[in-house]
Design a protein around this motif. Structure first.
Motif, PDB file in Angstrom:
ATOM      1  N   UNK A 103       5.979  52.122  54.801  1.00 54.51           N
ATOM      2  CA  UNK A 103       5.062  52.746  55.748  1.00 54.51           C
ATOM      3  C   UNK A 103       3.773  51.940  55.858  1.00 54.51           C
ATOM      4  N   UNK A 104       3.028  52.185  56.904  1.00 53.67           N
ATOM      5  CA  UNK A 104       1.728  51.547  57.063  1.00 53.67           C
ATOM      6  C   UNK A 104       1.829  50.131  57.585  1.00 53.67           C
ATOM      7  N   UNK A 105       0.856  49.311  57.209  1.00 52.83           N
ATOM      8  CA  UNK A 105       0.771  47.927  57.697  1.00 52.83           C
ATOM      9  C   UNK A 105       1.743  47.060  56.904  1.00 52.83           C
ATOM     10  N   UNK A 106       2.898  46.810  57.461  1.00 54.63           N
ATOM     11  CA  UNK A 106       3.934  46.051  56.757  1.00 54.63           C
ATOM     12  C   UNK A 106       3.900  44.562  57.085  1.00 54.63           C
ATOM     13  N   UNK A 107       2.947  44.126  57.882  1.00 56.76           N
ATOM     14  CA  UNK A 107       2.819  42.701  58.151  1.00 56.76           C
ATOM     15  C   UNK A 107       3.822  42.190  59.165  1.00 56.76           C
ATOM     16  N   UNK A 108       3.860  40.872  59.296  1.00 58.57           N
ATOM     17  CA  UNK A 108       4.721  40.258  60.311  1.00 58.57           C
ATOM     18  C   UNK A 108       5.548  39.131  59.696  1.00 58.57           C
ATOM     19  N   UNK A 109       6.301  39.442  58.689  1.00 60.27           N
ATOM     20  CA  UNK A 109       7.161  38.441  58.079  1.00 60.27           C
ATOM     21  C   UNK A 109       8.273  38.036  59.036  1.00 60.27           C
ATOM     22  N   UNK A 110       8.614  36.753  59.020  1.00 63.27           N
ATOM     23  CA  UNK A 110       9.740  36.272  59.791  1.00 63.27           C
ATOM     24  C   UNK A 110      11.045  36.724  59.128  1.00 63.27           C
ATOM     25  N   UNK A 111      12.114  36.779  59.920  1.00 56.98           N
ATOM     26  CA  UNK A 111      13.407  37.189  59.383  1.00 56.98           C
ATOM     27  C   UNK A 111      13.821  36.275  58.236  1.00 56.98           C
ATOM     28  N   UNK A 112      13.570  34.979  58.383  1.00 56.46           N
ATOM     29  CA  UNK A 112      13.930  34.027  57.328  1.00 56.46           C
ATOM     30  C   UNK A 112      13.167  34.308  56.042  1.00 56.46           C
ATOM     31  N   UNK A 113      11.891  34.724  56.168  1.00 60.16           N
ATOM     32  CA  UNK A 113      11.098  35.051  54.984  1.00 60.16           C
ATOM     33  C   UNK A 113      11.628  36.310  54.302  1.00 60.16           C
ATOM     34  N   UNK A 114      12.031  37.296  55.114  1.00 64.86           N
ATOM     35  CA  UNK A 114      12.609  38.517  54.551  1.00 64.86           C
ATOM     36  C   UNK A 114      13.893  38.214  53.790  1.00 64.86           C
ATOM     37  N   UNK A 115      14.748  37.397  54.411  1.00 63.29           N
ATOM     38  CA  UNK A 115      16.027  37.067  53.777  1.00 63.29           C
ATOM     39  C   UNK A 115      15.803  36.290  52.484  1.00 63.29           C
ATOM     40  N   UNK A 166      17.913  54.065  53.208  1.00 59.03           N
ATOM     41  CA  UNK A 166      18.457  54.438  54.510  1.00 59.03           C
ATOM     42  C   UNK A 166      17.369  54.971  55.443  1.00 59.03           C
ATOM     43  N   UNK A 167      16.342  55.588  54.869  1.00 59.94           N
ATOM     44  CA  UNK A 167      15.208  56.057  55.678  1.00 59.94           C
ATOM     45  C   UNK A 167      14.145  54.975  55.836  1.00 59.94           C
ATOM     46  N   UNK A 168      13.930  54.189  54.766  1.00 66.37           N
ATOM     47  CA  UNK A 168      12.831  53.236  54.785  1.00 66.37           C
ATOM     48  C   UNK A 168      13.071  51.983  55.604  1.00 66.37           C
ATOM     49  N   UNK A 169      14.279  51.428  55.537  1.00 62.09           N
ATOM     50  CA  UNK A 169      14.550  50.182  56.251  1.00 62.09           C
ATOM     51  C   UNK A 169      14.418  50.311  57.772  1.00 62.09           C
ATOM     52  N   UNK A 170      14.950  51.372  58.405  1.00 56.26           N
ATOM     53  CA  UNK A 170      14.732  51.510  59.866  1.00 56.26           C
ATOM     54  C   UNK A 170      13.250  51.606  60.226  1.00 56.26           C
ATOM     55  N   UNK A 171      12.468  52.270  59.380  1.00 51.64           N
ATOM     56  CA  UNK A 171      11.031  52.370  59.634  1.00 51.64           C
ATOM     57  C   UNK A 171      10.406  50.978  59.648  1.00 51.64           C
ATOM     58  N   UNK A 172      10.852  50.120  58.723  1.00 53.29           N
ATOM     59  CA  UNK A 172      10.293  48.769  58.630  1.00 53.29           C
ATOM     60  C   UNK A 172      10.724  47.898  59.809  1.00 53.29           C
ATOM     61  N   UNK A 173      12.027  47.845  60.051  1.00 56.44           N
ATOM     62  CA  UNK A 173      12.545  46.917  61.054  1.00 56.44           C
ATOM     63  C   UNK A 173      12.186  47.311  62.485  1.00 56.44           C
ATOM     64  N   UNK A 174      12.091  48.630  62.743  1.00 61.25           N
ATOM     65  CA  UNK A 174      11.762  49.087  64.100  1.00 61.25           C
ATOM     66  C   UNK A 174      10.278  49.414  64.258  1.00 61.25           C
ATOM     67  N   UNK A 175       9.496  49.167  63.193  1.00 57.20           N
ATOM     68  CA  UNK A 175       8.040  49.385  63.240  1.00 57.20           C
ATOM     69  C   UNK A 175       7.696  50.796  63.725  1.00 57.20           C
ATOM     70  N   UNK A 176       8.390  51.773  63.181  1.00 58.57           N
ATOM     71  CA  UNK A 176       8.181  53.159  63.601  1.00 58.57           C
ATOM     72  C   UNK A 176       6.841  53.678  63.082  1.00 58.57           C
ATOM     73  N   UNK A 177       6.113  54.343  63.952  1.00 60.66           N
ATOM     74  CA  UNK A 177       4.842  54.953  63.590  1.00 60.66           C
ATOM     75  C   UNK A 177       5.046  56.461  63.444  1.00 60.66           C
TER      76      UNK A 177
END
Length: 307
Positions: free
Chosen positions: A53-65, A166-177
């Motif tokens: 949640x909150x300000x999760x930054x703007x990591x590139x997909x390659x950085x996440x992987x 299962x709840x947290x990852x969609x929030x991160x990837x879709x930038x849900x507020x």
């Protein structure tokens, strides 16, 4: 070094409080077991969701992987080290000692240290370490500590760790507020994680014979593997992978953290040797006051050498 020692000292104070209230009779064995169940089933999923949640930054997909890969490498190295040790220990002790070597206190202690030393970007990387930690903990770790309970799709998908993902990852990837009506309760519950877990650990330490802390050499062997051998092997591998500095330092801090509080929580929940589990957490946490600063400095020196 003073920042790290201060953070570890806070953890030890919380454990001491749990020890004291148990000795006073205010925190019974039944109460500790009920708090353990609350931590695993309610607080753990909230902690995972809250990390996204909150300000999760703007990591590139390659950085996440890459963050996922290096986190998996850290735990895999610890797992290999655990499999080649403690072969002569009784099965009930072997499970706890190997679990203690594999899983570090990456969340309870690792994240606060990463935030203090690396900053916000390090916390984001640290969240991916926790994701990998929970996947392995609630699959391999669960199977080991539950006595080889049969793994099925329901166990894998509906355990507390995976529910949080299962709840947290969609929030991160879709930038849900999400509205504060939802995020604030999750935040409050996740904040219970460290204090309650440390109180439980202190409670179980209070039931351990003091002499057994000194005489149980296997606990100190475990501490050497968890605090020195595993992070040293991991740092050597990172010198070959060459991740960017924030990822390198943050992941080394989490890999060098002492034994995970989950060792006690799982031991209690699945009727393993909770006394031994408590000793592994207490001894490794005290000794980490020396080892974590050393590995943090080594990681920072490695960054200067590589970059």
């Amino acid at each position: 070094m003073m920042v790290i020692m201060g953070k570890v000292a806070v953890i030890l104070i919380l454990i001491a409080v749990g020890y004291a209230v148990t000795k006073c009779g205010w925190f019974t064995e039944r109460g500790a077991a009920e708090v353990t169940s609350l931590l695993i089933k309610i607080v753990t999923p909230c902690l995972i969701v809250n990390s996204f949640l909150g300000d999760t930054g703007t990591l590139q997909v390659s950085e996440m992987l890459l963050a996922v890969v290096v986190s998996a490498v850290a735990i895999a190295l610890s797992l290999v080290i655990s499999l080649i040790t403690f072969r002569n220990e009784p099965p009930e002790r072997k499970k706890v000692l190997r679990f203690a070597v594999i899983f570090s206190n990456a969340g309870f202690m690792g994240i606060p240290l990463v935030e203090s030393i690396v900053g916000g970007k390090g916390v984001i990387y640290g969240s991916f370490f926790i994701v990998v930690f929970n996947v392995i903990c609630w699959t391999y770790g669960y199977n080991m500590m539950s006595g080889g309970a049969k793994m099925n799709l329901r166990t894998v998908l509906l355990n507390p760790g995976m529910i949080g993902l299962l709840f947290g990852l969609p929030i991160y990837f879709f930038k849900l507020q999400l509205p504060a009506l939802l995020t604030e309760p999750v935040g409050f519950l996740s904040n219970l994680n460290t204090p309650l877990a440390m109180l439980v650990i202190g409670s179980y330490i209070a039931r351990v014979d003091l002499h057994s802390f000194i005489s149980d050499l296997a606990v100190y062997k475990m501490a050497a593997l968890r605090l020195v051998a595993a992070p040293a092997a991991y740092l050597a591998v990172l010198l070959l992978i060459r991740p960017e500095p924030d990822l390198l330092v943050s992941s080394v801090i989490q890999a060098a953290a002492p034994v995970a509080a989950n060792t006690v929580l799982f031991a209690v929940e699945y009727h393993q040797d909770s006394e031994l589990a408590s000793k592994t957490v207490a001894v490794s946490t005290v000794l980490s006051i020396i080892t974590i600063p050393i590995f943090t400095i080594l990681a920072q020196l490695a960054c200067q050498f590589l970059f």
